[in-house]
Every structure is written in C-alpha cells, then in structure tokens.
Design an enzyme around this catalytic site. Structure first.
Site, short mmCIF file in Angstrom:
data_model
loop_
_atom_site.label_atom_id
_atom_site.label_comp_id
_atom_site.label_asym_id
_atom_site.label_seq_id
_atom_site.Cartn_x
_atom_site.Cartn_y
_atom_site.Cartn_z
N SER A 127 0.88 -1.14 0.12
CA SER A 127 -0.10 -0.06 0.14
C SER A 127 0.93 1.14 -0.01
O SER A 127 0.33 2.49 0.03
CB SER A 127 -0.78 0.12 1.33
OG SER A 127 -2.00 -0.83 0.76
N LYS A 130 -0.07 3.98 -2.70
CA LYS A 130 -1.40 4.70 -2.45
C LYS A 130 -0.59 6.14 -2.44
O LYS A 130 -1.32 7.16 -2.57
CB LYS A 130 -2.03 4.26 -1.17
CG LYS A 130 -2.84 3.12 -1.70
CD LYS A 130 -3.91 3.02 -0.28
CE LYS A 130 -4.53 1.79 -0.41
NZ LYS A 130 -4.03 0.82 -0.28
N SER A 184 -5.64 3.27 4.36
CA SER A 184 -5.24 2.68 3.32
C SER A 184 -6.48 1.64 2.94
O SER A 184 -6.38 0.57 2.58
CB SER A 184 -4.33 1.29 4.01
OG SER A 184 -3.43 1.04 3.04
#
Length: 352
Positions: A127, A130, A184
C-alpha cells in the site's frame, strides 16, 4: 432518336461516375483497413513490450527476495533465530539490528544519504503505492469536491480482501483520498483510479510516467491500491516519491491524521490511521504511509523531523507486526546519538 441517344450518353456518364465512386470508396476502405491493421500491430507490439517489461521487473523483484532470503538463512546459521518484537516496541541503537529487508535514510535538508541497506533492490511495496495514487490525483488537479461512487469494479479480485465501503457508497474525491492515505482503504484508492480521465489504464500510465519523471528507475505499477505484488520499487526510489509528495499539503495532512469520519448516507464510518506512531508525542511525523501484503512484508515510508532536520525513512519487507516501527525507532536513536552529531560537527567546521 435524339432523346434516346441523350439518355444513353447520360446513362453511360452515370455508370462512369458510379464506377469512379466505387473505386474511390474501395481505396478509402482499403486505406482504413490498412491503417487499422497497422494500428493493431502497433498496439500489439506496445502490449508485448509492456508485458516483457512487467515480467522483467517481477523477475528482478523475485531475485531480490531470494537474495534477501539467503541473507536471512546465513544470519540464522550464525546467530540463530531473531527474537520476536513485542508490542512494547523494544529498539536497538545499531542499524545491524534492523528487521527490514531493505532500508534507506535520507537527510532532506542536505540532500544526503545517511544509511542504506539493499536500497536499490526492487521489491513489492504493497500500500505504499497509494502515495503515488494520491500524487497523481493532486497533480491532475481533479475536483476534490466531486462525488465518486464505489462500484463492483472496486472489489478486490487480487487478494480478495474485504472493505468497509459497500458497493454504491458515495464520497467526495477528498474523502476517498483521505481514507486511502490515512487508513489504506483499497476501494477508495481503486475508485480514485477509475475516475481519472481515461479510466484506470490512463491512471496507471500516469503513475508510471510520474515514476519515470521523478527518476524512480526500479519502480513499476500495475494498479493503484498496492494489492498486486507486481507493484515494485526500491527504497531509494521511494525516498524520491516522498520528496515529491510532501510538496502537497493535503498529502501531509491526510496521511498524518489520527482518525477521520465519513458519511456514506445510511451510516457514519470512523477510520483510524494505520500507523500508531502519528499519535506518539515523541515523534514529529510530517508524512507517512504503511503497507502490507504477504509478498511485501511490513512496509513503512515517512518523513519526520529529528533534531530539527527533515529525515526520510523507508523500510521494506519487515518481519513481524511491530518490526517496522521498531526499525524506525532504532534508526532514530542511531541518528540522534551517532550520525546527526557528526553532521552538525562537520557543518560547524565548514563554517569556521
């Protein structure tokens, strides 16, 4: 008779014109087909090149993981198995104690690398992806008040994870970005990518284009959430992403909020930050992002002020739930006791 002759000439003229039109039409159709075929071949070649590049990057990442696994095995033979880290987060003062496969510490103020461990190995980043997703949204100057809807296209078909955002939930682009960075939220990140001009393919192209622009040579993205292990980057590359991302106040603000509430119509959802360190009074974190999938291990990137200096920390492939936090504490104490005083002394000497 004259009339019949005239009609005959007129008919022949029509036939000639019709034949010419058919000929021109035939040429036009042939040209379009040739152009279409040429474009198809071009698209196929581009797809083949992209597929080859993806395979190469994934293969390189797998090779990096094997090398790191070999180092772990060597460590196990020499010193035995590492002790698990407790929630109390015990830390050392020696970088050799790091549990992360790769690490990179960078002094933003002096543009200087302070510590590096396998920092150029391309590894899955989960993640941490992101952060690039947020950068593309903000660099694209998209309307942050526009309402986006979660659809079935946002369901995780890679890891089959669940989400608190139900299908049909509608949130502003700002809220989607907020919970994607802070908590997240995968469906939020997916929705951000889908609502980019040109859709998800254009968004992924923009991610890779930005990586190239920032000089992230070992980086490659295939989707905006980080659920795919094919999203890879090196620790050094990610420090460059942090430098670009920290120029956006919203990224700094959203990524370091402790919690955030969103209203999806029929109920209110409370989200919390995935990084507990943002609530620690002993840390002054200005930007951060965590990540985890099995292939990537525990990952962490952040920028924090340490002894008045903005320091970027990147940890990839950390073992155990609390190990990345412990690694950050280890590096901070090492910097405070060893590295930063040396830099301060060198600065004084230079000025004298």
């Amino acid at each position: 008779m004259a009339s019949l002759i005239g009609n005959d000439v007129y008919a022949k003229a029509n036939e000639t014109t019709s034949a010419k039109k058919k000929k021109v039409l035939k040429k036009t159709v042939a040209a379009k087909r040739a152009g279409s075929k040429k474009q198809t071949i071009k698209n196929r070649r581009a797809s083949t090149r992209q597929a080859t590049r993806t395979k190469r990057i994934v293969k390189r990442a797998a090779h990096s993981r094997k090398l790191i696994a070999a180092k772990r095995a060597s460590y196990a033979k020499q010193g035995g198995r590492r002790k698990a880290i407790s929630p109390a987060i015990h830390f050392g003062t020696d970088p050799s104690d790091l549990r992360s496969d790769a690490a990179y510490i960078y002094d933003v103020q002096n543009s200087q690398s302070l510590y590096s461990k396998d920092a150029d190995e391309a590894l899955p980043i989960a993640s941490l992806t992101k952060l690039m997703t947020a950068l593309i949204v903000l660099e694209g100057r998209q309307d942050m008040n526009e309402v986006l809807e979660v659809t079935r296209d946002d369901i995780d078909t890679i890891k089959h994870t669940s989400s608190r955002l139900p299908i049909g939930a509608k949130l502003s682009r700002s809220d989607m970005l907020h919970i994607a960075l802070m908590s997240s939220e995968n469906r939020a990140a997916s929705a951000l990518g889908r609502h980019y001009p040109g859709g998800l393919p254009a968004f992924v192209n923009a991610m890779n284009g930005m990586a190239k622009l920032l000089g992230m040579e070992s980086t490659h993205f295939v989707e905006p959430t980080g659920l795919s292990p094919q999203n890879v980057a090196s620790a050094r590359d990610l420090s460059k992403l942090v430098i670009a991302a920290q120029a956006h106040p919203l990224i700094r603000q959203y990524s370091t909020h402790r919690n955030h509430v969103v209203n999806i119509g029929n109920r209110v959802l409370q989200y919390r930050n995935t990084n507990r360190m943002v609530s620690y009074s002993t840390w002054d974190i200005t930007l951060q992002k965590t990540g985890y999938i099995a292939e990537a291990g525990r990952c962490l990137i952040m920028q924090a002020d340490i002894q008045g200096r903005p320091i970027i920390m990147v940890f990839l492939g950390s073992e155990g739930k609390f190990s990345r936090t412990a690694d950050a504490s280890t590096m901070r104490h090492w910097l405070e006791k060893t590295r930063l005083p040396q830099l301060a002394d060198a600065t004084v000497a230079t000025q004298s």
